[in-house]
Design an enzyme around this catalytic site. Structure first.
Site, PDB file in Angstrom:
ATOM      1  N   GLY A  31     -14.363   4.107  42.684  1.00  0.00           N
ATOM      2  CA  GLY A  31     -15.652   4.784  42.578  1.00  0.00           C
ATOM      3  C   GLY A  31     -15.613   6.268  42.851  1.00  0.00           C
TER       4      GLY A  31
ATOM      5  CG  HIS B  76     -15.186  15.237  51.369  1.00  0.00           C
ATOM      6  ND1 HIS B  76     -15.524  14.888  50.092  1.00  0.00           N
ATOM      7  CD2 HIS B  76     -14.015  15.920  51.256  1.00  0.00           C
ATOM      8  CE1 HIS B  76     -14.602  15.330  49.236  1.00  0.00           C
ATOM      9  NE2 HIS B  76     -13.670  15.952  49.923  1.00  0.00           N
TER      10      HIS B  76
END
Ligand code: NAD
Length: 234
Positions: free
Chosen positions: A168, A109
């Site tokens: 996570g 990203h």
């Protein structure tokens, strides 16, 4: 033994970088502001607002109180031990894996600490505020509607992994959320590390419930022992 690790915002939560979803969500890491300012259209209409938002995120990560935690450090140990047999892919735009000493990190990203020329695509490291009047440079971050970075190579790596670990991540943002399916279909043993169940939990072979800073060092220890065991047998 080839290991593929995918990390998400949860690994950095204990380092002081809030997640978008879940109990840590807070401050400049506001999911609604992220939606508002993370499109090409937003940058065209309001470059100052976009820079103000990303300058805020950049400053929050540069805060001296923000530092890698035991999970980032353990993955750095794993990288030094496995070398090219570890693929570490993060959805995070912070630099905590690098600061922990990870030899190789793929940011699908993008990275908060870099900016990109709108006209040439040139990418440069940038740790400061971008002037709000500047519309020639944009954050080197993947915005909604844009392609994630390096996906073809990441897909090649995920289907050759023996072990796939997701740490996570809420498993809600494609295409990262689909990687566990590709890994499983190709025969990898899949492990999810999270403080809570996610929409993807049932896909994994094993769930390790707990904080990344506690669970990941223990898991890495086991993976390193297994690596040495297999090396002795080879
Ligand atoms: P997310 O915010 O959607 O989900 C975070 C997940 O982490 C949740 O499932 C939560 O239960 C879990 N979690 C929270 N604290 C944890 C801990 N201490 N140990 C283990 N798990 C914990 O995050 P995502 O899935 O990565 O969402 C993707 C988007 O959020 C990405 O586009 C990413 O760029 C962006 N994001 C990045 C950062 C960062 O760079 N640090 C921070 C916020 C959001």
């Amino acid at each position: 033994m080839k290991v593929f690790v995918l990390t998400g915002a949860g690994i950095s939560a204990e380092s002081g970088v809030p997640t978008f979803r879940g109990e840590n969500a807070a401050g400049p890491w506001d999911v609604e502001a992220f939606h508002r300012y993370s499109t090409v259209g937003a940058f065209e209409h309001d470059p100052a607002g976009v820079h103000r938002f990303y300058n805020g995120l950049r400053a929050s990560v540069a805060d001296p109180a923000v530092a890698p935690n035991a999970a980032h450090r353990a993955l750095a140990d794993l990288g030094r031990t496995l070398g090219a047999d570890l693929t570490l892919v993060t959805q995070n735009i912070d630099d905590l894996h690098e600061r922990a000493g990870n030899p190789s990190v793929r940011h699908i990203h993008g990275e908060l600490g870099k900016i990109r020329s709108v006209s040439t695509g040139e990418v440069v490291p940038w740790l400061y505020d971008v002037p709000e009047t500047d519309s020639a440079w944009r954050p080197h971050v993947v915005w909604f509607g844009e392609r994630v970075l390096g996906l073809a190579e990441i897909l090649q790596q995920v289907v050759t992994a023996d072990v796939f670990v997701a740490v996570g991540t809420s498993g809600t943002v494609p295409p990262a959320a689909t990687l566990v399916h590709a890994a499983r279909a190709a025969g990898a043993y899949t492990i999810e590390v999270n403080i809570a169940a996610t929409p993807a939990s049932s896909v994994f072979d094993r769930r390790s419930t707990g904080r990344a800073s506690v669970v990941v060092p223990d898991l890495v220890d086991k993976l390193i022992k297994e690596h040495h065991r297999q090396a002795r047998l080879a």
